[in-house]
Design an enzyme around this catalytic site. Structure first.
Site, PDB file in Angstrom:
ATOM      1  N   ASP A  75      43.948  46.045  40.689  1.00 11.75           N
ATOM      2  CA  ASP A  75      43.153  47.251  40.897  1.00 11.75           C
ATOM      3  C   ASP A  75      43.693  48.036  42.087  1.00 11.75           C
ATOM      4  O   ASP A  75      44.736  47.710  42.643  1.00 11.75           O
ATOM      5  CB  ASP A  75      41.691  46.877  41.134  1.00 11.75           C
ATOM      6  N   ASN A  90      30.114  41.048  32.412  1.00 12.46           N
ATOM      7  CA  ASN A  90      29.219  42.129  32.795  1.00 12.46           C
ATOM      8  C   ASN A  90      28.956  43.135  31.682  1.00 12.46           C
ATOM      9  O   ASN A  90      27.866  43.689  31.582  1.00 12.46           O
ATOM     10  CB  ASN A  90      29.808  42.855  34.014  1.00 12.46           C
ATOM     11  N   GLU A 113      35.411  37.454  41.090  1.00 13.10           N
ATOM     12  CA  GLU A 113      35.704  38.699  41.800  1.00 13.10           C
ATOM     13  C   GLU A 113      34.409  39.135  42.489  1.00 13.10           C
ATOM     14  O   GLU A 113      33.535  39.726  41.868  1.00 13.10           O
ATOM     15  CB  GLU A 113      36.187  39.778  40.822  1.00 13.10           C
ATOM     16  N   LEU A 119      26.710  41.778  37.826  1.00 15.40           N
ATOM     17  CA  LEU A 119      25.751  41.032  37.014  1.00 15.40           C
ATOM     18  C   LEU A 119      24.361  41.113  37.634  1.00 15.40           C
ATOM     19  O   LEU A 119      23.348  40.884  36.972  1.00 15.40           O
ATOM     20  CB  LEU A 119      26.167  39.567  36.925  1.00 15.40           C
ATOM     21  N   GLN A 174      31.328  51.421  28.520  1.00  9.68           N
ATOM     22  CA  GLN A 174      31.231  49.991  28.794  1.00  9.68           C
ATOM     23  C   GLN A 174      29.785  49.636  29.166  1.00  9.68           C
ATOM     24  O   GLN A 174      29.470  49.428  30.336  1.00  9.68           O
ATOM     25  CB  GLN A 174      32.184  49.609  29.930  1.00  9.68           C
ATOM     26  N   ASP A 215      35.105  38.620  36.037  1.00 16.06           N
ATOM     27  CA  ASP A 215      35.233  40.002  36.476  1.00 16.06           C
ATOM     28  C   ASP A 215      33.906  40.533  37.023  1.00 16.06           C
ATOM     29  O   ASP A 215      32.833  40.248  36.474  1.00 16.06           O
ATOM     30  CB  ASP A 215      35.680  40.868  35.285  1.00 16.06           C
ATOM     31  N   ASP A 275      39.788  51.077  29.305  1.00 19.88           N
ATOM     32  CA  ASP A 275      39.885  50.547  30.668  1.00 19.88           C
ATOM     33  C   ASP A 275      40.889  49.393  30.710  1.00 19.88           C
ATOM     34  O   ASP A 275      40.604  48.326  31.241  1.00 19.88           O
ATOM     35  CB  ASP A 275      38.492  50.096  31.155  1.00 19.88           C
TER      36      ASP A 275
END
Length: 568
Positions: free
Chosen positions: A318, A107, A250, A210, A173, A205, A65
């Site tokens: 992104d 995260n 973010e 979270l 992930q 991020d 990623d």
């Protein structure tokens, strides 16, 4: 206004620049950008006026990623250099007045991180609770996946232990369990290392994830969990390590949820948040040639404490997400700026850069950036925006906008001496390729986009009210026009932007800028040109002006008062 405040809370008037080391400058000819190359371009960033460099992930990674699948938080990827190179970069940046912040992924980790390798060995492994597990078959979560082209669930079964682990992104992930105090201590230990190496903060991020646990069965819940406690814990730690550390989040959530991520009136969580809603409303307003969607979005910003700040942007690394627009509004933006399905992604966003979206029209491009810099908050640029780089739609997914920086018209755009096939990513081709769009051609051209962007940066930095002031709309009759004022004590700047193609003359009352013991307004002077206006005063009436705007025109009008000491 005490100027010392702008130094104490440096982020309130900062200009952020997001760059990926891997695609910025390659100095050793292996096709990958490196930390030495980033350091060599610090003077370039200083010349542009950047005051804070935000580096995308530079940690060791499996590259599933683009660096966000991290295998070790405590060092840099050897392809980019080593910790010594990183320290030299930070030191060089500091010497030029530029701070550095790092992308930090709180995260999740890579599934090849040592913690996860241990966690999947057995259910009673000491690292098991570093991640989120469930013992029963999960429900259908296909509607929750972030990458619908690759995943159909946010849970993945681990055959070794016959349980499912949570992954809000790719299955490679796994999500960290921030409810676990041991995980929180690992997080701050990592932050502590990078703070000691000189960074001024972190871009956090995927903050809302979270908080996402889907429907974890009660029998699998092992900790009393308040997600906001994680952010407060991190903020308190960073505050102890340095009063000037910034946490930029973010956070793409509805307006009613944003205040909580700042920590409410206490301001004890995130320092800054990207204004995703304002960004999306900007694109809707540009598509319609109507300022009203943007006005509504900005007036809906929740109030924040003095130390907190909004971050304004038009493009990031992104997809250009439009998820907070209605289906009809999103389609309007698609039709205007990305009608080809190949330009769209996940049904919610665009994988394009700004100049091609605006058909390369220099009037509209400059209007868009003038508008962004004039909005209350701190602006952020994604690398290459200052020269008008385009995307490469031949590159899959979100990587289309993450192509190598275009320094010159030389081979590989001056990014690398490697063979093109060895480059970290293919360059953009055609009208926006390096033979037409590059730093060398623009940096000394007084009419170039680079020169215009450098002027915006300077004027923004010279106008603290833009970073500190609230958003106040000024009444005027044209739907295509946004006229607003940013005020800070006796200082004020009026910004007027015409989102339409027709020229107009905009009448404005300056009544709200006088009274309350303030000296009278004697002049408005455009910070971006030699345009000046003297207010008209009819008898006892309020002072007024009429502002001339071309189609897609813009003005930043500094309010000059009687006895004003600021340079006009």
């Amino acid at each position: 206004m005490q100027m010392s405040k702008t130094a104490d809370l440096w982020w309130k008037t900062a200009v952020f620049y997001c760059a990926d080391v891997q695609t910025f400058l390659d100095t050793d000819g292996d096709g990958q950008g490196d930390l030495v190359g980033m350091a060599r371009r610090i003077d370039y960033l200083a010349d542009l006026g950047v005051t804070c460099l935000w580096l995308m992930p530079l940690y060791p990674t499996r590259d599933v990623d683009d660096g966000y699948d991290i295998t070790d938080f405590l060092t840099v990827d050897p392809r980019l250099g080593d910790l010594g190179d990183f320290v030299e970069l930070v030191r060089t940046a500091r010497s030029r007045g530029i701070r550095v912040i790092l992308d930090f992924v709180m995260n999740h980790t890579s599934d090849h991180h040592p913690w996860f390798k241990e966690a999947r060995k057995s259910r009673d492994n000491p690292y098991r609770d570093y991640y989120v597990w469930r013992s029963t078959t999960p429900p259908d979560t296909s509607a929750l996946v972030v990458f619908p082209d690759r995943e159909d669930s946010i849970w993945e079964k681990d055959e070794r232990t016959d349980e499912w682990y949570l992954h809000n992104f790719y299955r490679t992930q796994p999500d960290l369990n921030t409810a676990n105090p041991e995980v929180r201590e690992e997080i701050v230990k990592v932050m502590g290392l990078w703070l000691e190496l000189g960074v001024s903060g972190f871009r956090i991020d995927a903050v809302p994830f979270l908080f996402a646990r889907d429907v974890l069965p009660k029998k699998d819940e092992k900790f009393v969990w308040d997600p906001h406690e994680t952010l407060r814990h991190v903020k308190a730690f960073c505050g102890r390590r340095g009063s000037d550390v910034v946490l930029l989040g973010e956070v793409n959530v509805p307006r009613e949820e944003q205040e909580a991520f700042f920590g409410g009136a206490d301001g004890d969580e995130l320092t800054m948040q990207f204004d995703f809603i304002g960004m999306q409303a900007t694109w809707l307003s540009l598509a319609r040639g109507d300022a009203r969607p943007l006005v509504e979005a900005l007036e809906g910003r929740p109030p924040v404490d003095e130390e907190s700040q909004w971050v304004n942007f038009l493009r990031n690394h992104d997809e250009l997400t439009l998820d907070k627009l209605s289906d009809e509004e999103r389609q309007e933006v698609f039709d205007a700026f990305g009608p080809d399905p190949a330009m769209q992604l996940y049904g919610r966003g665009l994988r394009r850069r700004l100049p091609p979206m605006l058909d390369g029209d220099p009037r509209r491009i400059r209007l868009a950036y003038s508008l962004m810099f004039s909005l209350p908050g701190s602006p952020v640029l994604f690398y290459g925006e200052e020269i008008g780089m385009g995307e490469n739609l031949e590159v899959p997914g979100r990587y289309a906008v993450r192509t190598p920086m275009q320094w010159s018209e030389a081979r590989n755009g001056g990014f690398s001496s490697a063979a093109p096939r060895r480059l970290a990513r293919p360059l953009t081709e055609g009208a926006f390729g390096p033979e037409h769009v590059n730093v060398s051609a623009q940096r000394n051209d007084p009419d170039s986009l680079w020169t215009f962007m450098a002027q915006l940066v300077r004027r923004y930095r010279q106008s603290p009210e833009l970073g500190w002031g609230a958003f106040e709309v000024m009444d005027q009759p044209f739907p295509a026009v946004l006229a607003h004022v940013a005020r800070l004590d006796e200082w004020a700047t009026i910004a007027v932007h015409n989102l339409g193609s027709e020229a107009c003359r905009v009448p404005l009352s300056l009544a709200a800028l006088e009274g309350e013991g303030l000296p009278p307004v004697v002049l408005l002077t455009d910070l971006l040109s030699d345009y000046r206006l003297e207010p008209e005063r009819g008898g006892a009436g309020a002072p007024t002006v009429e502002v001339d705007l071309d189609g897609y025109g813009y003005r930043w009008l500094r309010v000059i008062r009687e006895g004003d000491e600021r340079i006009a």
